[in-house]
Design a protein around this motif. Structure first.
Motif, PDB file in Angstrom:
ATOM      1  N   LEU A 118     -58.794 -21.568  67.230  1.00  0.00           N
ATOM      2  CA  LEU A 118     -59.047 -20.509  68.152  1.00  0.00           C
ATOM      3  C   LEU A 118     -58.235 -20.585  69.074  1.00  0.00           C
ATOM      4  N   LEU A 119     -57.451 -21.411  69.301  1.00  0.00           N
ATOM      5  CA  LEU A 119     -56.563 -21.741  70.713  1.00  0.00           C
ATOM      6  C   LEU A 119     -55.362 -20.793  70.564  1.00  0.00           C
ATOM      7  N   ASP A 120     -54.857 -20.189  71.446  1.00  0.00           N
ATOM      8  CA  ASP A 120     -53.598 -19.558  71.549  1.00  0.00           C
ATOM      9  C   ASP A 120     -52.458 -20.521  71.066  1.00  0.00           C
ATOM     10  N   GLN A 121     -52.421 -21.716  71.548  1.00  0.00           N
ATOM     11  CA  GLN A 121     -51.376 -22.536  70.997  1.00  0.00           C
ATOM     12  C   GLN A 121     -52.138 -23.979  70.473  1.00  0.00           C
ATOM     13  N   PRO A 122     -52.483 -23.905  69.138  1.00  0.00           N
ATOM     14  CA  PRO A 122     -53.353 -25.088  68.503  1.00  0.00           C
ATOM     15  C   PRO A 122     -52.523 -26.381  68.797  1.00  0.00           C
ATOM     16  N   LEU A 123     -53.736 -27.259  68.956  1.00  0.00           N
ATOM     17  CA  LEU A 123     -52.939 -28.693  69.148  1.00  0.00           C
ATOM     18  C   LEU A 123     -52.663 -29.341  67.675  1.00  0.00           C
ATOM     19  N   LYS A 124     -51.945 -30.352  67.788  1.00  0.00           N
ATOM     20  CA  LYS A 124     -51.626 -31.450  66.557  1.00  0.00           C
ATOM     21  C   LYS A 124     -53.048 -32.063  66.190  1.00  0.00           C
ATOM     22  N   MET A 125     -53.403 -32.415  64.889  1.00  0.00           N
ATOM     23  CA  MET A 125     -54.671 -33.122  64.619  1.00  0.00           C
ATOM     24  C   MET A 125     -54.621 -34.281  65.474  1.00  0.00           C
ATOM     25  N   ARG A 126     -53.578 -34.960  65.777  1.00  0.00           N
ATOM     26  CA  ARG A 126     -53.593 -36.300  66.705  1.00  0.00           C
ATOM     27  C   ARG A 126     -54.247 -36.078  67.834  1.00  0.00           C
ATOM     28  N   GLU A 127     -53.914 -35.189  68.303  1.00  0.00           N
ATOM     29  CA  GLU A 127     -54.415 -34.604  69.718  1.00  0.00           C
ATOM     30  C   GLU A 127     -55.733 -34.341  69.830  1.00  0.00           C
ATOM     31  N   LEU A 128     -56.303 -33.939  68.635  1.00  0.00           N
ATOM     32  CA  LEU A 128     -57.755 -33.758  68.663  1.00  0.00           C
ATOM     33  C   LEU A 128     -58.442 -34.934  68.890  1.00  0.00           C
ATOM     34  N   PHE A 129     -58.045 -35.991  68.540  1.00  0.00           N
ATOM     35  CA  PHE A 129     -58.661 -37.256  68.146  1.00  0.00           C
ATOM     36  C   PHE A 129     -59.536 -37.882  69.526  1.00  0.00           C
ATOM     37  N   PRO A 130     -58.931 -37.602  70.681  1.00  0.00           N
ATOM     38  CA  PRO A 130     -59.473 -38.139  72.040  1.00  0.00           C
ATOM     39  C   PRO A 130     -60.838 -37.223  72.194  1.00  0.00           C
ATOM     40  N   PHE A 131     -60.608 -36.014  71.904  1.00  0.00           N
ATOM     41  CA  PHE A 131     -61.708 -35.040  72.343  1.00  0.00           C
ATOM     42  C   PHE A 131     -62.967 -35.466  71.370  1.00  0.00           C
ATOM     43  N   ALA A 132     -62.615 -35.597  70.013  1.00  0.00           N
ATOM     44  CA  ALA A 132     -63.534 -35.884  69.088  1.00  0.00           C
ATOM     45  C   ALA A 132     -64.466 -37.388  69.340  1.00  0.00           C
ATOM     46  N   LEU A 133     -63.630 -38.236  70.039  1.00  0.00           N
ATOM     47  CA  LEU A 133     -64.120 -39.392  70.167  1.00  0.00           C
ATOM     48  C   LEU A 133     -65.343 -39.396  71.346  1.00  0.00           C
ATOM     49  N   GLN A 134     -64.980 -38.244  72.402  1.00  0.00           N
ATOM     50  CA  GLN A 134     -65.930 -38.206  73.348  1.00  0.00           C
ATOM     51  C   GLN A 134     -67.287 -37.680  72.742  1.00  0.00           C
ATOM     52  N   GLY A 135     -67.108 -36.705  71.810  1.00  0.00           N
ATOM     53  CA  GLY A 135     -68.426 -36.415  71.234  1.00  0.00           C
ATOM     54  C   GLY A 135     -69.030 -37.487  70.658  1.00  0.00           C
ATOM     55  N   GLU A 136     -68.222 -38.449  69.966  1.00  0.00           N
ATOM     56  CA  GLU A 136     -69.020 -39.591  69.017  1.00  0.00           C
ATOM     57  C   GLU A 136     -69.608 -40.428  70.249  1.00  0.00           C
ATOM     58  N   ALA A 137     -69.044 -40.695  71.319  1.00  0.00           N
ATOM     59  CA  ALA A 137     -69.630 -41.494  72.586  1.00  0.00           C
ATOM     60  C   ALA A 137     -70.642 -41.007  72.977  1.00  0.00           C
ATOM     61  N   VAL A 138     -71.111 -39.755  73.251  1.00  0.00           N
ATOM     62  CA  VAL A 138     -72.246 -39.293  73.717  1.00  0.00           C
ATOM     63  C   VAL A 138     -73.314 -39.357  72.738  1.00  0.00           C
ATOM     64  N   ALA A 139     -73.038 -39.436  71.584  1.00  0.00           N
ATOM     65  CA  ALA A 139     -74.096 -39.686  70.548  1.00  0.00           C
ATOM     66  C   ALA A 139     -74.416 -40.985  70.129  1.00  0.00           C
ATOM     67  N   SER A 140     -73.416 -41.929  70.088  1.00  0.00           N
ATOM     68  CA  SER A 140     -73.946 -43.433  69.752  1.00  0.00           C
ATOM     69  C   SER A 140     -73.940 -44.181  70.832  1.00  0.00           C
ATOM     70  N   GLY A 141     -73.458 -43.794  72.112  1.00  0.00           N
ATOM     71  CA  GLY A 141     -73.341 -44.547  73.313  1.00  0.00           C
ATOM     72  C   GLY A 141     -72.210 -45.477  73.428  1.00  0.00           C
ATOM     73  N   SER A 142     -70.979 -45.229  72.421  1.00  0.00           N
ATOM     74  CA  SER A 142     -70.022 -46.130  72.255  1.00  0.00           C
ATOM     75  C   SER A 142     -68.764 -45.341  71.801  1.00  0.00           C
ATOM     76  N   ALA A 143     -67.819 -45.257  72.406  1.00  0.00           N
ATOM     77  CA  ALA A 143     -66.520 -44.591  71.692  1.00  0.00           C
ATOM     78  C   ALA A 143     -65.624 -45.470  70.600  1.00  0.00           C
ATOM     79  N   HIS A 144     -66.259 -45.713  69.635  1.00  0.00           N
ATOM     80  CA  HIS A 144     -65.842 -46.604  68.448  1.00  0.00           C
ATOM     81  C   HIS A 144     -65.155 -45.520  67.840  1.00  0.00           C
ATOM     82  N   PRO A 145     -63.940 -45.739  67.144  1.00  0.00           N
ATOM     83  CA  PRO A 145     -63.193 -44.931  66.573  1.00  0.00           C
ATOM     84  C   PRO A 145     -63.055 -45.025  65.086  1.00  0.00           C
ATOM     85  N   ASP A 146     -63.866 -45.862  64.471  1.00  0.00           N
ATOM     86  CA  ASP A 146     -63.860 -45.990  63.084  1.00  0.00           C
ATOM     87  C   ASP A 146     -64.519 -45.093  62.273  1.00  0.00           C
ATOM     88  N   ASN A 147     -65.306 -44.144  62.776  1.00  0.00           N
ATOM     89  CA  ASN A 147     -65.775 -42.983  62.080  1.00  0.00           C
ATOM     90  C   ASN A 147     -65.027 -41.451  62.409  1.00  0.00           C
TER      91      ASN A 147
END
Ligand code: HSE
Length: 315
Positions: A118-147
């Motif tokens: 939905l962005l006017d200039q979509p990011l590359k998949m790799r650039e989405l990783f840090p944002f998703a990791l922040q979502g994981e961190a709030v749920a599990s209490g740890s920013a582990h990347p292995d999921n």
């Protein structure tokens, strides 16, 4: 697919995942495309992130945007990109809560992939990783990347190098390999599974785990199932967590006895996974693992799927 930037709404699916894959605590994970979460994101004029509906499998999901794994990544994306608009999010949970199947990561990944469209200039998949990791961190209490990493990119992914800025490496897995994933219908919060872990490790344990991780990865790169089988043994974490899963020792013994290359805990558990050399072995092993759980009166679900598989995508 509609043209990026011109659409008002997008839906993405992100697969479940097996964290750690036994030998790579917090650094190795693979996708399980047979299950996943689906997130629909709508672009809204209000400069905020809102949760609409949460459907599918039931659970006590946080409803405040700053607490929900599906919206925290979008809050971070809005802030980082200074977006003048906001998002509203509907989640369909296909991954059971507290299952060790990477459900919080999948919701976080699916929401950033949908919002990206939905962005006017979509990011590359790799650039989405840090944002998703922040979502994981709030749920599990740890920013582990292995999921998050395998759910986003598919297949098996190694987070190598500096944990703060990991290099994400796609590890090839022999095509015939099947992951048997058995989910006993119990819940273990990732926070609790991490809480049982000790902080001090002896040099012998570290050497043994290092040897197994290195051997396992080399077996994957060379396609040597014997090396994979010899090294798929968690010497570090499994002994501390196995007591949380009723019947774990019997389930693992059943998997190995029926031909699994190796068997361990999926993420923080209670799900248990086994790698097998073919679909036929996978079905046989899965049936034996279910029977071992049933012996303990534990109902369980079963998925058998290729490890080489897709990651998150728009649907
Ligand atoms: N690496 C994480 C852990 C995965 O084992 O705690 C949680 O799914």
């Amino acid at each position: 697919m509609a043209e990026a930037g011109l659409r008002g709404r997008a839906t993405a699916f992100a697969p479940a995942s097996v964290g750690n894959v036994g030998v790579g605590f917090d650094v190795l994970g693979h996708a399980v495309d047979a299950a996943g979460d689906t997130v629909t994101v709508r672009r809204i004029d209000t400069p905020a992130v809102r949760i609409g509906r949460i459907e599918g499998l039931s659970g006590a999901f946080p409803t405040a945007p700053e607490d929900n794994t599906a919206t925290v990544g979008l809050l971070a994306m809005r802030a980082a990109l200074d977006l003048p608009f906001g998002f509203e999010v509907d989640v369909v949970k296909g991954i059971p809560l507290g299952s060790g199947m990477g459900g919080s990561a999948a919701s976080a990944v699916a929401s950033v992939v949908a919002a990206n469209a939905l962005l006017d200039q979509p990011l590359k998949m790799r650039e989405l990783f840090p944002f998703a990791l922040q979502g994981e961190a709030v749920a599990s209490g740890s920013a582990h990347p292995d999921n998050v990493a395998p759910s986003l990119f598919g297949g098996m992914v190694l987070a190598a190098g500096d944990p703060a800025r990991p290099v994400l490496v796609q590890v090839p897995v022999p095509e015939a390999v099947r992951c048997v994933l058995v989910h006993p219908q119990l819940k273990i919060a990732t926070r609790d599974a991490r809480g049982v872990l000790k902080n001090d490790y002896g040099i012998e344990e570290i050497v043994a785990q290092t040897a197994n991780l290195a051997g396992f990865l080399s077996g994957c790169y060379t396609g040597d199932l014997a090396v994979i089988g010899a090294c798929l043994e968690d010497r570090l974490i499994e002994p501390q967590r196995s007591g949380l899963i009723p019947g774990f020792d019997q389930v693992k013994a059943a998997a190995v006895a029926t031909g699994a290359l190796g068997c361990s805990i999926s993420g923080g558990g209670p799900s248990v996974f086994a790698w097998c050399d073919s679909e036929a072995t996978g079905q046989r092993v899965g049936t034996a693992m279910l029977a071992a759980f049933a012996e303990r009166d534990v109902a369980a679900d079963l998925w058998v799927s290729p490890v080489e598989s897709l990651g998150a995508r728009l649907v």
